[in-house]
Design a protein around this motif. Structure first.
Motif, PDB file in Angstrom:
ATOM      1  N   ALA A 151       0.716  -1.245   0.128  1.00 28.22           N
ATOM      2  CA  ALA A 151      -0.057   0.000   0.065  1.00 28.22           C
ATOM      3  C   ALA A 151       0.598   1.252   0.115  1.00 28.22           C
ATOM      4  CB  ALA A 151      -0.904  -0.111   1.156  1.00 28.22           C
ATOM      5  N   SER A 152       2.003   1.171   0.711  1.00 26.98           N
ATOM      6  CA  SER A 152       3.080   2.240   0.556  1.00 26.98           C
ATOM      7  C   SER A 152       4.395   2.048   0.030  1.00 26.98           C
ATOM      8  CB  SER A 152       2.968   2.968   1.954  1.00 26.98           C
ATOM      9  OG  SER A 152       4.050   4.002   2.072  1.00 26.98           O
ATOM     10  N   GLY A 153       4.575   2.202  -1.090  1.00 33.33           N
ATOM     11  CA  GLY A 153       5.809   2.026  -1.643  1.00 33.33           C
ATOM     12  C   GLY A 153       5.720   2.019  -3.296  1.00 33.33           C
ATOM     13  N   LEU A 154       6.799   2.121  -3.963  1.00 32.71           N
ATOM     14  CA  LEU A 154       7.297   2.155  -5.326  1.00 32.71           C
ATOM     15  C   LEU A 154       7.658   1.160  -6.053  1.00 32.71           C
ATOM     16  CD1 LEU A 154       8.187   6.007  -5.025  1.00 32.71           C
ATOM     17  CD2 LEU A 154       5.860   5.250  -6.350  1.00 32.71           C
ATOM     18  N   GLN A 155       7.345   0.106  -5.504  1.00 34.79           N
ATOM     19  CA  GLN A 155       8.082  -1.332  -5.767  1.00 34.79           C
ATOM     20  C   GLN A 155       6.939  -2.466  -5.869  1.00 34.79           C
ATOM     21  OE1 GLN A 155       8.690  -0.119  -2.831  1.00 34.79           O
ATOM     22  NE2 GLN A 155       7.571  -1.514  -1.557  1.00 34.79           N
ATOM     23  N   GLY A 156       7.444  -3.640  -6.478  1.00 37.41           N
ATOM     24  CA  GLY A 156       6.278  -4.739  -6.412  1.00 37.41           C
ATOM     25  C   GLY A 156       6.574  -5.760  -7.287  1.00 37.41           C
ATOM     26  N   TYR A 157       5.885  -6.595  -7.546  1.00 40.02           N
ATOM     27  CA  TYR A 157       6.032  -7.907  -8.608  1.00 40.02           C
ATOM     28  C   TYR A 157       4.802  -7.876  -9.528  1.00 40.02           C
ATOM     29  CZ  TYR A 157       3.361 -10.573  -5.375  1.00 40.02           C
ATOM     30  OH  TYR A 157       2.204 -10.843  -4.554  1.00 40.02           O
ATOM     31  N   TRP A 158       5.354  -8.489 -10.692  1.00 37.31           N
ATOM     32  CA  TRP A 158       4.283  -8.604 -11.779  1.00 37.31           C
ATOM     33  C   TRP A 158       3.715 -10.074 -11.635  1.00 37.31           C
ATOM     34  CZ3 TRP A 158       2.426  -4.979 -14.894  1.00 37.31           C
ATOM     35  CH2 TRP A 158       3.128  -3.775 -15.233  1.00 37.31           C
ATOM     36  N   ASP A 159       2.530 -10.352 -12.129  1.00 40.26           N
ATOM     37  CA  ASP A 159       1.709 -11.378 -12.040  1.00 40.26           C
ATOM     38  C   ASP A 159       0.933 -11.429 -13.564  1.00 40.26           C
ATOM     39  OD1 ASP A 159       0.299 -13.870 -11.818  1.00 40.26           O
ATOM     40  OD2 ASP A 159      -1.103 -12.879 -10.197  1.00 40.26           O
ATOM     41  N   PRO A 160       1.453 -12.402 -14.191  1.00 42.59           N
ATOM     42  CA  PRO A 160       1.899 -13.935 -13.982  1.00 42.59           C
ATOM     43  C   PRO A 160       3.455 -13.767 -14.525  1.00 42.59           C
ATOM     44  CG  PRO A 160       0.893 -13.750 -16.217  1.00 42.59           C
ATOM     45  CD  PRO A 160       0.767 -12.439 -15.593  1.00 42.59           C
ATOM     46  N   TYR A 161       4.141 -12.817 -14.451  1.00 35.81           N
ATOM     47  CA  TYR A 161       5.419 -12.898 -15.036  1.00 35.81           C
ATOM     48  C   TYR A 161       6.491 -13.132 -13.632  1.00 35.81           C
ATOM     49  CZ  TYR A 161       3.633 -11.147 -19.509  1.00 35.81           C
ATOM     50  OH  TYR A 161       2.908 -11.008 -20.518  1.00 35.81           O
ATOM     51  N   PRO A 162       7.497 -13.777 -13.655  1.00 34.10           N
ATOM     52  CA  PRO A 162       8.389 -13.668 -12.453  1.00 34.10           C
ATOM     53  C   PRO A 162       9.386 -12.393 -12.757  1.00 34.10           C
ATOM     54  CG  PRO A 162       8.988 -15.445 -14.271  1.00 34.10           C
ATOM     55  CD  PRO A 162       7.854 -14.677 -14.764  1.00 34.10           C
ATOM     56  N   ILE A 163       8.896 -11.350 -12.361  1.00 34.30           N
ATOM     57  CA  ILE A 163       9.718 -10.076 -12.514  1.00 34.30           C
ATOM     58  C   ILE A 163       9.346  -9.357 -11.456  1.00 34.30           C
ATOM     59  CG2 ILE A 163      10.241  -8.146 -13.915  1.00 34.30           C
ATOM     60  CD1 ILE A 163       9.225  -9.608 -16.453  1.00 34.30           C
ATOM     61  N   ASP A 164      10.185  -8.908 -10.688  1.00 30.43           N
ATOM     62  CA  ASP A 164      10.277  -7.831  -9.532  1.00 30.43           C
ATOM     63  C   ASP A 164      10.754  -6.418 -10.167  1.00 30.43           C
ATOM     64  OD1 ASP A 164       9.706  -9.954  -7.687  1.00 30.43           O
ATOM     65  OD2 ASP A 164      11.621  -9.871  -7.162  1.00 30.43           O
ATOM     66  N   MET A 165      10.142  -5.483  -9.633  1.00 25.95           N
ATOM     67  CA  MET A 165      10.381  -3.899 -10.438  1.00 25.95           C
ATOM     68  C   MET A 165       9.927  -2.814  -9.206  1.00 25.95           C
ATOM     69  SD  MET A 165       8.829  -2.183 -13.535  1.00 25.95           S
ATOM     70  CE  MET A 165       9.616  -3.491 -14.914  1.00 25.95           C
ATOM     71  N   GLU A 166      11.036  -1.661  -9.451  1.00 22.34           N
ATOM     72  CA  GLU A 166      10.865  -0.791  -8.409  1.00 22.34           C
ATOM     73  C   GLU A 166      11.290   0.501  -9.219  1.00 22.34           C
ATOM     74  OE1 GLU A 166      13.377   0.981  -4.426  1.00 22.34           O
ATOM     75  OE2 GLU A 166      13.718  -1.066  -5.118  1.00 22.34           O
ATOM     76  N   PHE A 167      10.453   1.466  -8.848  1.00 20.41           N
ATOM     77  CA  PHE A 167      10.716   2.727  -9.227  1.00 20.41           C
ATOM     78  C   PHE A 167      11.472   3.383  -8.069  1.00 20.41           C
ATOM     79  CE2 PHE A 167       9.965   7.438  -8.744  1.00 20.41           C
ATOM     80  CZ  PHE A 167      10.729   7.965  -9.856  1.00 20.41           C
ATOM     81  N   ARG A 168      12.786   3.949  -8.480  1.00 18.36           N
ATOM     82  CA  ARG A 168      13.625   4.327  -7.328  1.00 18.36           C
ATOM     83  C   ARG A 168      13.884   5.871  -7.657  1.00 18.36           C
ATOM     84  NH1 ARG A 168      18.274   2.231  -4.802  1.00 18.36           N
ATOM     85  NH2 ARG A 168      16.944   0.110  -4.927  1.00 18.36           N
ATOM     86  N   PRO A 169      13.089   7.054  -6.991  1.00 13.75           N
ATOM     87  CA  PRO A 169      13.363   8.389  -7.057  1.00 13.75           C
ATOM     88  C   PRO A 169      14.824   8.705  -7.121  1.00 13.75           C
ATOM     89  CG  PRO A 169      11.798   7.853  -5.475  1.00 13.75           C
ATOM     90  CD  PRO A 169      12.304   6.722  -5.654  1.00 13.75           C
ATOM     91  N   PRO A 170      15.009   9.646  -8.150  1.00  8.54           N
ATOM     92  CA  PRO A 170      13.983  10.452  -8.986  1.00  8.54           C
ATOM     93  C   PRO A 170      13.802   9.997 -10.192  1.00  8.54           C
ATOM     94  CG  PRO A 170      15.989  11.678  -9.307  1.00  8.54           C
ATOM     95  CD  PRO A 170      16.380  10.409  -8.066  1.00  8.54           C
ATOM     96  N   CYS A 171      14.653   9.082 -10.897  1.00  4.37           N
ATOM     97  CA  CYS A 171      14.395   8.748 -12.298  1.00  4.37           C
ATOM     98  C   CYS A 171      15.015   7.252 -12.711  1.00  4.37           C
ATOM     99  CB  CYS A 171      15.208   9.757 -12.905  1.00  4.37           C
ATOM    100  SG  CYS A 171      16.869   9.914 -12.824  1.00  4.37           S
ATOM    101  N   MET A 172      14.936   6.483 -11.538  1.00  5.11           N
ATOM    102  CA  MET A 172      15.708   5.055 -11.857  1.00  5.11           C
ATOM    103  C   MET A 172      14.623   3.987 -11.743  1.00  5.11           C
ATOM    104  SD  MET A 172      17.613   7.335 -10.174  1.00  5.11           S
ATOM    105  CE  MET A 172      17.999   6.993  -8.388  1.00  5.11           C
ATOM    106  N   VAL A 173      14.967   2.863 -12.497  1.00  7.65           N
ATOM    107  CA  VAL A 173      13.945   1.624 -12.481  1.00  7.65           C
ATOM    108  C   VAL A 173      14.726   0.680 -12.441  1.00  7.65           C
ATOM    109  CG1 VAL A 173      12.167   0.405 -13.669  1.00  7.65           C
ATOM    110  CG2 VAL A 173      12.055   2.762 -14.172  1.00  7.65           C
ATOM    111  N   LEU A 174      14.504  -0.365 -11.479  1.00 13.09           N
ATOM    112  CA  LEU A 174      15.244  -1.554 -11.386  1.00 13.09           C
ATOM    113  C   LEU A 174      14.392  -2.607 -11.234  1.00 13.09           C
ATOM    114  CD1 LEU A 174      16.262   0.874  -8.784  1.00 13.09           C
ATOM    115  CD2 LEU A 174      17.991  -1.066  -8.488  1.00 13.09           C
ATOM    116  N   SER A 175      15.138  -3.652 -11.976  1.00 12.79           N
ATOM    117  CA  SER A 175      14.037  -4.822 -12.096  1.00 12.79           C
ATOM    118  C   SER A 175      14.775  -5.994 -12.186  1.00 12.79           C
ATOM    119  CB  SER A 175      13.310  -4.867 -13.706  1.00 12.79           C
ATOM    120  OG  SER A 175      14.271  -4.791 -14.666  1.00 12.79           O
ATOM    121  N   THR A 176      14.506  -7.224 -11.590  1.00  7.39           N
ATOM    122  CA  THR A 176      14.898  -8.557 -11.421  1.00  7.39           C
ATOM    123  C   THR A 176      13.981  -9.411 -12.134  1.00  7.39           C
ATOM    124  OG1 THR A 176      16.109  -7.969  -9.437  1.00  7.39           O
ATOM    125  CG2 THR A 176      16.051 -10.271 -10.013  1.00  7.39           C
ATOM    126  N   ILE A 177      14.557 -10.209 -13.399  1.00  6.57           N
ATOM    127  CA  ILE A 177      13.694 -10.904 -14.264  1.00  6.57           C
ATOM    128  C   ILE A 177      14.280 -12.481 -13.828  1.00  6.57           C
ATOM    129  CG2 ILE A 177      13.019 -11.491 -16.628  1.00  6.57           C
ATOM    130  CD1 ILE A 177      13.801  -8.582 -17.098  1.00  6.57           C
TER     131      ILE A 177
END
Length: 378
Positions: A232-258
């Motif tokens: 509920a509080s955060g800028l990260q999570g995971y995709w369903d049904p894909y095995p991929i974790d993702m995060e928006f890291r302020p101010p302009c970064m995207v991190l993902s693990t696949i």
């Protein structure tokens, strides 16, 4: 917001998960009031020409280059928030960032050279240190001259600058891949698109089986439902049904693990169920209102021998450019229509959640909000 995207929120996949939705923050410019039913759903409004950047968005540390690209005696010209800057290393080897304009006749300094840790203008030889002070003026009396410089730091293989007017934050974010990963490629590209539109694209995976049909998503089936599950509080999570974790890291970064088994293939229902993984970092530096400097770092937790294969870096770059070109033709079309008044964020749905949260975060920053939405510390 949870009613807006018509999806429940989950803390994570383990037994402690919760599916209780939390109240959404209100934002006047985007008309995202709490919604009672689907018929009263409000839209996210992102349309018209890109407005000048608000100063609050500049008060962050921004990665601007990879350390390996800034060798002693070299320079890297960059644009940041519509101003020209140039990076170089001083006598002590530490990086500096000064305006890319000589105080004398406005010549671009990056056309010159680095002389004993000072950047030398190619026009009349004026030399500037990393703090912007002119320390040498050949053929004339030395005047007290100084050009603008930005706070500059180096951490974990990246060069960072602070373009804002507030005092720089004491610590820099860590963008290292998780333990067990090795960096295999670091790539820099200049793209003719506003950085927010590029972030919107990177924070969306639901488009993959439709857009990336010639690269990593070739052969993917189209799921009956795609969701992005997040606390509920955060800028990260995971995709369903894909095995991929993702995060928006302020101010302009995207991190993902696949989680992967073979290149272009997915297995399992979560990254923890996959034997091998690819980790990605995308940095979207706002060069100007229609240009982004993209820094891309790719890491693997398998096949370390690939680091030693000759010319492998060129193969990684070729593949990254292929993937990006599949996106760019679409995002450039969005940008053209947005400038003419089209709304690029109509009718957000469940898989748009992380992109919507980025837009709400950015709106709050630009308005100077003291409490930012989705702050993990609250």
């Amino acid at each position: 917001m949870e009613e807006l995207v018509n999806d429940r929120l989950f803390q994570d996949r383990r037994p402690a998960e919760s599916d209780q939705a939390s109240p959404s923050p209100s934002t006047s410019t985007q008309s995202l009031d709490t919604v009672k039913n689907k018929s009263s759903r409000k839209n996210l409004k992102v349309s018209g020409p890109v407005q000048p950047y608000q100063p609050h968005l500049k008060n962050f540390w921004y990665p601007v280059a990879f350390s390996t690209d800034l060798k002693d005696g070299t320079m890297i010209p960059i644009d940041c928030f519509e101003e020209p800057w140039v990076l170089f290393r001083g006598k002590d080897g530490k990086p500096g960032c000064v305006q890319n304009t000589c105080a004398h006749r406005a010549c671009p300094l990056h056309l010159g050279s680095v002389n004993e840790g000072r950047i030398q203008c190619p026009y009349h030889g004026w030399e500037y240190s990393t703090d912007g002070k002119c320390e040498k003026m050949p053929s004339t009396l030395l005047l007290n001259v100084k050009i603008k410089s930005l706070p500059c730091s180096e951490q974990e293989g990246m060069i960072w600058v602070w373009p804002g007017s507030d005092p720089p934050a004491a610590t820099l974010p860590s963008l290292q891949p998780p333990p067990g990963f090795q960096v295999h490629a670091e790539i820099v590209m200049e793209l003719p698109v506003e950085h927010g539109l590029l972030l919107d694209n990177l924070l969306d995976l639901a488009h993959a089986p439709f857009t990336h049909t010639s690269t990593f998503a070739k052969g993917w089936s189209v799921p009956s439902l795609v969701k992005f599950l997040t606390p509920a509080s955060g800028l990260q999570g995971y995709w369903d049904p894909y095995p991929i974790d993702m995060e928006f890291r302020p101010p302009c970064m995207v991190l993902s693990t696949i989680g992967i088994s073979k290149p272009g293939k997915l297995e399992g229902q979560s990254t923890s169920e996959c034997a091998t993984h690819l980790h990605q970092l995308h940095v979207c530096l706002p060069s100007s209102r229609q240009k982004t400097r993209l820094l891309y770092r790719m890491s693997l937790d398998f096949a370390p021998v690939l680091k030693h294969v000759p010319f492998m870096h060129y193969l990684w770059r070729h593949f990254a450019e292929q993937v990006l070109n599949e996106d760019l033709r679409l995002v450039l079309g969005q940008q053209e229509r947005m400038i003419k008044g089209a709304n690029v964020w109509n009718l957000p749905v469940s898989y748009d959640k992380l992109g919507v949260r980025y837009r709400l975060w950015r709106d709050a920053v630009e308005k100077g909000a003291k409490q930012l939405p989705f702050d993990k510390s609250t």
